[in-house]
Design an enzyme around this catalytic site. Structure first.
Site, short mmCIF file in Angstrom:
data_model
loop_
_atom_site.label_atom_id
_atom_site.label_comp_id
_atom_site.label_asym_id
_atom_site.label_seq_id
_atom_site.Cartn_x
_atom_site.Cartn_y
_atom_site.Cartn_z
N CYS A 181 40.82 35.01 42.65
CA CYS A 181 42.25 35.18 42.87
C CYS A 181 43.07 34.03 42.32
O CYS A 181 43.69 33.28 43.08
CB CYS A 181 42.51 35.37 44.37
SG CYS A 181 41.72 36.86 44.95
N PHE A 182 43.02 33.87 41.01
CA PHE A 182 44.02 33.04 40.32
C PHE A 182 44.09 33.57 38.90
O PHE A 182 43.12 34.10 38.37
CB PHE A 182 43.72 31.54 40.38
CG PHE A 182 42.50 31.09 39.64
CD1 PHE A 182 41.23 31.26 40.18
CD2 PHE A 182 42.61 30.47 38.40
CE1 PHE A 182 40.11 30.84 39.50
CE2 PHE A 182 41.48 30.03 37.72
CZ PHE A 182 40.23 30.22 38.27
#
Ligand SMILES: *Cc1c(COP(=O)(O)O)cnc(C)c1O
Length: 460
Positions: free
Chosen positions: A369-370
């Site tokens: 999640c980036f």
């Protein structure tokens, strides 16, 4: 003779063919699929060939009878079955922490074929190494003080040396350049008074018999690697000249041969590097010195592949994106420093067959999640579809064996493969996939109320 050596470095196409068959077989045998969405694969045949190529390359340039220990830098692929495979192929181990030493011992690598280098060895580590008879290269004067104490209290048969930094300069990747002016490793040889200090250190300690330098890893041009070796050899000659005897009997020339991440071909080769060294530093090979090498990446990189299922495909701002299960957790360097560590990507269909067909520019994204979690950005590849597989190639060293626990993503399984002799592929488990229960346990699961009970820090 040159032809014999080149024959050992197999044709790139053979390796690629084995890899394609392994991906297909992994899907067929259920090692890859919806419930095993990312795995690491290791090509046992290729690893054996590289080990043989390394040994042959130095045998071709050393005087007969020269002792040569090729010590695999364990940090490159810290997996016990890999260390055992290399040991059986005549390759020892270079370790740099208590964990790496334990892995080498678990693999059965004997102390006499193990070398300990690290910039931060504790007294306990040094004591253990000397008790076992493992070779140690001291990094700095304070560490040499500790060796003095240990040698006074219990003389050891460990071959001992000092690591020097020849300060010949860096390569194209700062983080893997170890011979810059201010590198943290070894004794900086060109600093004021340092060379004389090193020579005296040897003259005062007859038990110092080795000299070590490792000029850097990926990104160091070969002439610079050779210059690092030449400087180390010149220092050994100076020490021995001043001592009036062959006190330094072994040179440890480190590792650092770069890997070709841009194409399938192995380049440079061990044979080519050994010939370059023999031309640049002929005295090193005339039989007066034993040799230790510490290659890591160049032995394993080409023989590892991380394969990940395409969970979804989508587009954003006109860019195609394949969302896969391989990202920062298995390709940390590439994701954080894509310019320095680009990886080739191969596309396979849902049955594990190489995808052909029209190419399109796409991002191959990871699960984390980036937004920077990309294996490849804007890469032209056959169009990946949902349920396909994307493979990151040349990832056998410093990639999936170096799990990074971002987003609590589980460590994937690693399977070794060999052709089974009848056209198929046989797999063996090298490392099991981490279970979710293990993820919880390794994240303090047994201490869930450690911070909230009446005795917790800060409670009244
Ligand atoms: C990392 C390291 C190596 C191996 O480097 P590669 O680039 O993987 O060949 C060898 N020796 C020392 C001291 C190292 O730190």
């Amino acid at each position: 003779m040159e032809h014999d050596i080149h024959d050992i470095e197999e044709a790139a196409g053979e390796r690629a063919g084995r890899r394609d068959r392994a991906v297909r077989a992994a899907v067929e045998q259920g090692l890859l699929g919806p419930d095993a969405a990312v795995v690491g694969l290791l090509d046992v045949t290729g690893i054996r060939r590289s080990a043989a190529a390394l040994r042959a390359a130095f045998e071709a340039v050393t005087a007969p009878g020269t002792p040569v220990l090729h010590a695999f830098a364990v940090k490159a692929t810290p997996l016990v079955p890999v260390l055992r495979l290399l040991h059986e192929a005549g390759i020892g181990a270079e370790v740099a922490s208590p964990g790496e030493l334990a892995l080498a011992r678990a693999a059965g690598v004997p102390p006499a074929r193990t070398v300990l280098d690290s910039p931060a060895k504790t007294p306990a580590e040094l004591r253990e190494a000397l008790a076992l008879g493992i070779a140690v290269n001291a990094d700095n004067p304070q560490e040499l003080d500790r060796l003095d104490d240990l040698m006074r209290s219990a003389p050891s048969r460990s071959p001992l040396g000092i690591r020097v930094n020849p300060q010949v300069g860096g390569g194209s990747i700062g983080a893997t350049s170890t011979a810059t002016r201010t590198s943290k490793f070894g004794i900086a040889l060109r600093d004021e008074g340092a060379r004389e200090w090193v020579v005296r250190a040897y003259l005062e300690r007859p038990w110092l018999t080795r000299l070590h330098a490792h000029t850097g890893s990926q990104g160091i041009p070969l002439p610079l690697l050779a210059r690092g070796v030449a400087e180390t050899y010149a220092l050994a000659e100076e020490i021995n000249g001043r001592a009036g005897r062959r006190q330094v009997d072994t040179l440890d020339i480190g590792g650092g041969l770069p890997v070709n991440f841009a194409a399938e071909e192995t380049a440079p080769t061990y044979a080519g590097f050994a010939r370059l060294l023999a031309e640049e530093v002929p005295g090193l090979f005339d039989g007066r010195y034993g040799l230790v090498t510490e290659f890591g990446r160049s032995l394993l990189a080409k023989h590892g592949t991380v394969v990940a299922r395409v969970e979804y495909t989508k587009s954003a701002g006109g860019r195609r994106i394949a969302v896969t299960h391989a990202g920062v957790q298995v390709a940390t360097r590439t994701v954080y420093a894509p310019g320095a560590w680009p990886l080739r990507i191969a596309a396979y269909d849902a049955e594990g067959r190489p995808r052909t067909g029209p190419e399109a520019v796409q991002d191959v994204a990871g699960p984390a999640c980036f937004s920077g979690d990309l294996l490849a950005e804007g890469r032209a590849l056959p169009v990946l579809e949902q349920g396909d597989y994307a493979a990151a190639l040349d990832t056998g060293a410093y990639y999936f064996a170096h799990h990074y626990a971002y987003n609590s993503l589980a460590r994937p399984a690693i399977h070794g493969f060999v052709p089974d002799g009848s056209g198929g592929i046989a797999f063996a488990t090298v490392r099991e996939a981490q279970t979710i229960a293990e993820v919880v346990a390794e994240s303090g699961g047994a201490h869930a109320s450690a911070l909230t009970t009446p005795h917790a820090p800060g409670s009244r």
